[in-house]
Scaffold this motif. Structure first.
Motif, short mmCIF file in Angstrom:
data_model
loop_
_atom_site.label_atom_id
_atom_site.label_comp_id
_atom_site.label_asym_id
_atom_site.label_seq_id
_atom_site.Cartn_x
_atom_site.Cartn_y
_atom_site.Cartn_z
N LEU A 272 23.53 55.09 -22.70
CA LEU A 272 23.53 54.10 -21.26
C LEU A 272 22.50 52.95 -21.62
N LEU A 273 21.50 53.09 -22.58
CA LEU A 273 20.68 51.74 -22.84
C LEU A 273 21.56 50.77 -23.68
N GLN A 274 22.26 51.15 -24.62
CA GLN A 274 23.34 50.52 -25.27
C GLN A 274 24.34 49.61 -24.33
N VAL A 275 24.57 50.38 -23.36
CA VAL A 275 25.86 49.88 -22.51
C VAL A 275 24.95 48.81 -21.69
N VAL A 276 23.52 48.92 -20.97
CA VAL A 276 23.12 47.98 -20.41
C VAL A 276 22.82 46.86 -21.30
N GLU A 277 22.32 47.05 -22.35
CA GLU A 277 21.84 45.69 -23.33
C GLU A 277 22.95 45.27 -23.93
N ARG A 278 24.12 45.69 -24.12
CA ARG A 278 24.74 44.99 -25.15
C ARG A 278 26.30 44.97 -24.38
N GLY A 279 26.44 45.53 -23.16
CA GLY A 279 27.73 45.64 -22.61
C GLY A 279 28.72 46.65 -23.19
N PHE A 280 29.98 46.48 -22.95
CA PHE A 280 31.03 47.09 -23.43
C PHE A 280 31.83 46.31 -24.46
N PRO A 281 31.92 46.98 -25.58
CA PRO A 281 32.89 46.30 -26.51
C PRO A 281 34.33 45.91 -26.06
N ASP A 282 34.82 44.78 -26.43
CA ASP A 282 36.12 44.41 -25.87
C ASP A 282 37.23 45.25 -26.49
N GLY A 283 37.19 46.63 -26.22
CA GLY A 283 37.95 47.71 -27.06
C GLY A 283 39.17 48.01 -26.28
N MET A 284 39.31 47.53 -24.96
CA MET A 284 40.32 47.87 -24.02
C MET A 284 41.56 47.19 -23.92
N GLY A 285 41.38 45.80 -24.75
CA GLY A 285 42.40 45.00 -24.53
C GLY A 285 42.53 44.48 -23.20
N ARG A 286 43.79 43.76 -22.94
CA ARG A 286 43.55 43.26 -21.54
C ARG A 286 43.90 43.96 -20.40
N ARG A 287 44.72 45.00 -20.57
CA ARG A 287 45.00 46.00 -19.63
C ARG A 287 44.26 47.47 -20.12
N GLY A 288 44.19 48.39 -19.01
CA GLY A 288 43.84 49.80 -19.26
C GLY A 288 42.87 50.31 -18.45
N LYS A 289 43.12 51.69 -18.45
CA LYS A 289 42.35 52.62 -17.44
C LYS A 289 40.72 52.69 -18.13
N PHE A 290 39.75 52.46 -17.46
CA PHE A 290 38.48 52.48 -18.05
C PHE A 290 38.07 53.81 -18.42
N ARG A 291 38.44 54.79 -17.41
CA ARG A 291 37.83 56.14 -17.84
C ARG A 291 38.44 56.81 -18.87
N TYR A 292 39.64 56.60 -19.58
CA TYR A 292 40.13 56.95 -20.77
C TYR A 292 39.32 56.19 -21.94
N TYR A 293 39.16 54.97 -21.92
CA TYR A 293 38.21 54.22 -22.61
C TYR A 293 36.94 54.81 -22.83
N LEU A 294 36.22 54.90 -21.55
CA LEU A 294 34.78 55.41 -21.49
C LEU A 294 34.89 57.12 -22.34
N MET A 295 35.90 57.67 -21.83
CA MET A 295 35.98 59.10 -22.70
C MET A 295 35.72 58.82 -24.20
N THR A 296 36.77 57.89 -24.65
CA THR A 296 36.59 57.59 -26.00
C THR A 296 35.12 57.20 -26.46
N VAL A 297 34.53 56.49 -25.75
CA VAL A 297 33.07 56.13 -25.99
C VAL A 297 32.23 57.43 -26.10
N VAL A 298 32.13 57.99 -25.07
CA VAL A 298 31.36 59.20 -24.92
C VAL A 298 31.46 60.20 -26.19
N ARG A 299 32.90 60.45 -26.36
CA ARG A 299 33.10 61.17 -27.57
C ARG A 299 32.51 61.01 -28.67
N ASN A 300 32.56 59.58 -29.09
CA ASN A 300 31.92 58.99 -30.34
C ASN A 300 30.61 59.20 -30.45
N ALA A 301 29.89 58.94 -29.27
CA ALA A 301 28.47 59.06 -29.07
C ALA A 301 28.16 60.70 -29.62
#
Length: 230
Positions: A59-88
């Motif tokens: 959460l600190l990383q998200v607040v300080e750095r925001g989200f990497p532009d990993g979703m492309g121009r379109r996408g469902k954020f919950r899928y993208y976020l699930m990947t981010v949390v799994r990577n953590a």
């Protein structure tokens, strides 16, 4: 796509802009969807202390750095976020085991399978909670508006008629309400809640079309609330 749902989505779609996306405001994201991250990480990591540490770092990383532009121009954020949390979580397990850990390794953990099944449910609960909070805020900002109160009351006491429900709301608010006035408020409250729900889901997507929104609402079992607009 059914005509009722299409009409409701189209009617509200043009009021939704990319500026409402939670992606452009990380601190807002933490407030609105941190609960889903918390539940997912604590399901994956058995140690309460370690799960809290991973969560705070993420959460600190998200607040300080925001989200990497990993979703492309379109996408469902919950899928993208699930990947981010799994990577953590993967990073935590790699550090703990001091050996390479893959997504396949994580998926083999029984807790991970339970967490995956619970992710959409937790996300749906966050969406609903945020829509309800927005409806309550709308009521508080508008004198004479009882949208949040009448809708909550009608759901809690769904077996009662409008006369009894009007009495309940009148007693709770100190504002006299006839059965007819209750029915009008309820109809408008359902419409407003539908609009707020659509807006909330749109915030979790990029470049969403009405069709994209309907698909996401359907996958989260929320279309029935949009149909309230009919």
């Amino acid at each position: 796509m059914t005509s009722v749902v299409s009409t409701g989505l189209q009617r509200n779609f043009h009021s939704i802009t990319t500026n409402t996306s939670i992606l452009v405001d990380p601190s807002r994201f933490v407030r609105r969807y941190g609960v889903a991250i918390h539940a997912y990480l604590h399901a994956l990591i058995s140690s309460e202390h370690d799960a809290e540490e991973v969560e705070q770092d993420l959460l600190l990383q998200v607040v300080e750095r925001g989200f990497p532009d990993g979703m492309g121009r379109r996408g469902k954020f919950r899928y993208y976020l699930m990947t981010v949390v799994r990577n953590a979580a993967l990073a935590y397990f790699r550090k703990k085991s001091r050996r390479p850990v893959t997504v396949a390794d994580l998926s083999s953990i029984p807790a991970a399978q339970i967490a995956d099944r619970a992710w959409d449910r937790s996300w749906r609960e966050c969406v609903m909670k945020n829509a309800w909070l927005a409806l309550r805020s709308h009521e508080q900002r508008n004198s004479g508006n009882l949208f949040h109160t009448v809708l909550r009351t009608s759901i809690k006491h769904g077996d009662e008629d409008s006369t009894m429900l009007a009495v309940r709301v009148s007693c709770a608010t100190g504002q006299e309400l006839s059965p007819e006035a209750f029915r009008k408020q309820l109809s408008r409250a359902r419409r407003k809640f539908s609009e707020l729900l659509i807006e909330e889901v749109a915030r979790t997507m990029r470049a969403a079309t009405p069709e994209d929104l309907e698909e996401e609402l359907s996958s989260l079992d929320l279309l029935k609330y949009v149909r309230w607009q009919s």
